[in-house]
Design an enzyme around this catalytic site. Sequence first.
Site, PDB file in Angstrom:
ATOM      1  N   HIS A   1      16.370  11.243   6.289  1.00  0.00           N
ATOM      2  CA  HIS A   1      17.365  12.239   5.875  1.00  0.00           C
ATOM      3  C   HIS A   1      17.436  13.316   6.954  1.00  0.00           C
ATOM      4  CE1 HIS A   1      18.457  15.498   2.642  1.00  0.00           C
ATOM      5  NE2 HIS A   1      19.443  15.290   3.509  1.00  0.00           N
TER       6      HIS A   1
ATOM      7  N   HIS B   1      10.884   8.534   1.840  1.00  0.00           N
ATOM      8  CA  HIS B   1      11.906   9.500   2.219  1.00  0.00           C
ATOM      9  C   HIS B   1      11.353  10.444   3.266  1.00  0.00           C
ATOM     10  CE1 HIS B   1      15.741  11.519   1.472  1.00  0.00           C
ATOM     11  NE2 HIS B   1      15.086  12.670   1.591  1.00  0.00           N
TER      12      HIS B   1
ATOM     13  N   ASP C   1      18.331  13.879  -4.746  1.00  0.00           N
ATOM     14  CA  ASP C   1      17.196  14.505  -4.069  1.00  0.00           C
ATOM     15  C   ASP C   1      17.113  15.972  -4.438  1.00  0.00           C
ATOM     16  OD1 ASP C   1      15.217  15.382  -2.368  1.00  0.00           O
ATOM     17  OD2 ASP C   1      16.280  14.933  -0.517  1.00  0.00           O
TER      18      ASP C   1
ATOM     19  N   GLY D   1       9.128  14.410  -4.559  1.00  0.00           N
ATOM     20  CA  GLY D   1       8.024  14.858  -3.713  1.00  0.00           C
ATOM     21  C   GLY D   1       6.791  15.209  -4.516  1.00  0.00           C
TER      22      GLY D   1
ATOM     23  N   GLY E   1      10.645  22.006  -0.323  1.00  0.00           N
ATOM     24  CA  GLY E   1      10.280  21.221  -1.485  1.00  0.00           C
ATOM     25  C   GLY E   1       9.918  22.101  -2.659  1.00  0.00           C
ATOM     26  N   GLY E   2       9.772  21.481  -3.828  1.00  0.00           N
ATOM     27  CA  GLY E   2       9.297  22.186  -5.007  1.00  0.00           C
ATOM     28  C   GLY E   2      10.314  23.066  -5.705  1.00  0.00           C
TER      29      GLY E   2
ATOM     30  N   GLY F   1      15.976  22.282   2.415  1.00  0.00           N
ATOM     31  CA  GLY F   1      15.141  23.079   3.308  1.00  0.00           C
ATOM     32  C   GLY F   1      13.705  23.208   2.872  1.00  0.00           C
TER      33      GLY F   1
ATOM     34  N   SER G   1       8.931  11.581  -1.232  1.00  0.00           N
ATOM     35  CA  SER G   1       9.254  12.435  -0.096  1.00  0.00           C
ATOM     36  C   SER G   1       7.986  12.823   0.653  1.00  0.00           C
ATOM     37  CB  SER G   1       9.983  13.690  -0.569  1.00  0.00           C
ATOM     38  OG  SER G   1      10.227  14.560   0.515  1.00  0.00           O
TER      39      SER G   1
END
Length: 224
Positions: free
Chosen positions: A73, A40, A182, A204, A151-152, A149, A15
């Site tokens: 996406h 991505h 995802d 990611g 990451g992490g 919305g 990502s």
Amino acid sequence: MTLKLPEHRPLIAPSLLSADFSQLRHEIKAVEEAGAELLHLDVMDGVFVPNLTFGPLVISSLRPHSKLLFDVHLMIVHPERYLKAFAEAGADLICVHLEATPHVHRAITQIKELGKLAGLSLNPHTPLENLEYLLEELDFVLIMSVNPGFGGQKFIPSALRKIEKLKNLILQKNLPTLIEADGGINAETASSVIKAGADILVAGSAIFGKKDYHQAISELKSPT
């Protein structure tokens, strides 16, 4: 000619949001050389999700620098307005959210007419049954295992049941539809996600947050 994905599974899609944005060309080249099959690209509009990222211009600027399949996406409202722009920018796979438009079938049809692989994404709270009427039309389904919305985030375990149920439905209908997962995918969660039936893993920080991208991708493809 219809785009074909590599036949081995799982496919890994780093990502871009977790990459070093000051070194995007180098980051993309690095994950490509490390064994990734897709890139991505999370497009967020600040309306459908509480974050803003990038649009077609960034994607088109990156396209000449990579042979990776671009997995776009769209986390945006009314994505059907922008599908042509993203297709022309270099997307190979385009995914829209079931929750983002009342014209889902129209959007999927548009993506296919543009010569791209068409996907539909479900947020964690959205029942799988909501897409059954469209399943035969889809090249892939993206199951969100975090709330979209940011990451992490931590993996939501209930996504495994959704993936398993979707996989069984695909097998029952004898469809070629792939499953993409995802959110919170890392060396610890990948094994369960693959076992549940996922074909494509989006990751990611589990890749870009590591020093050795090749090792990180290898651990996702063959988790212990």
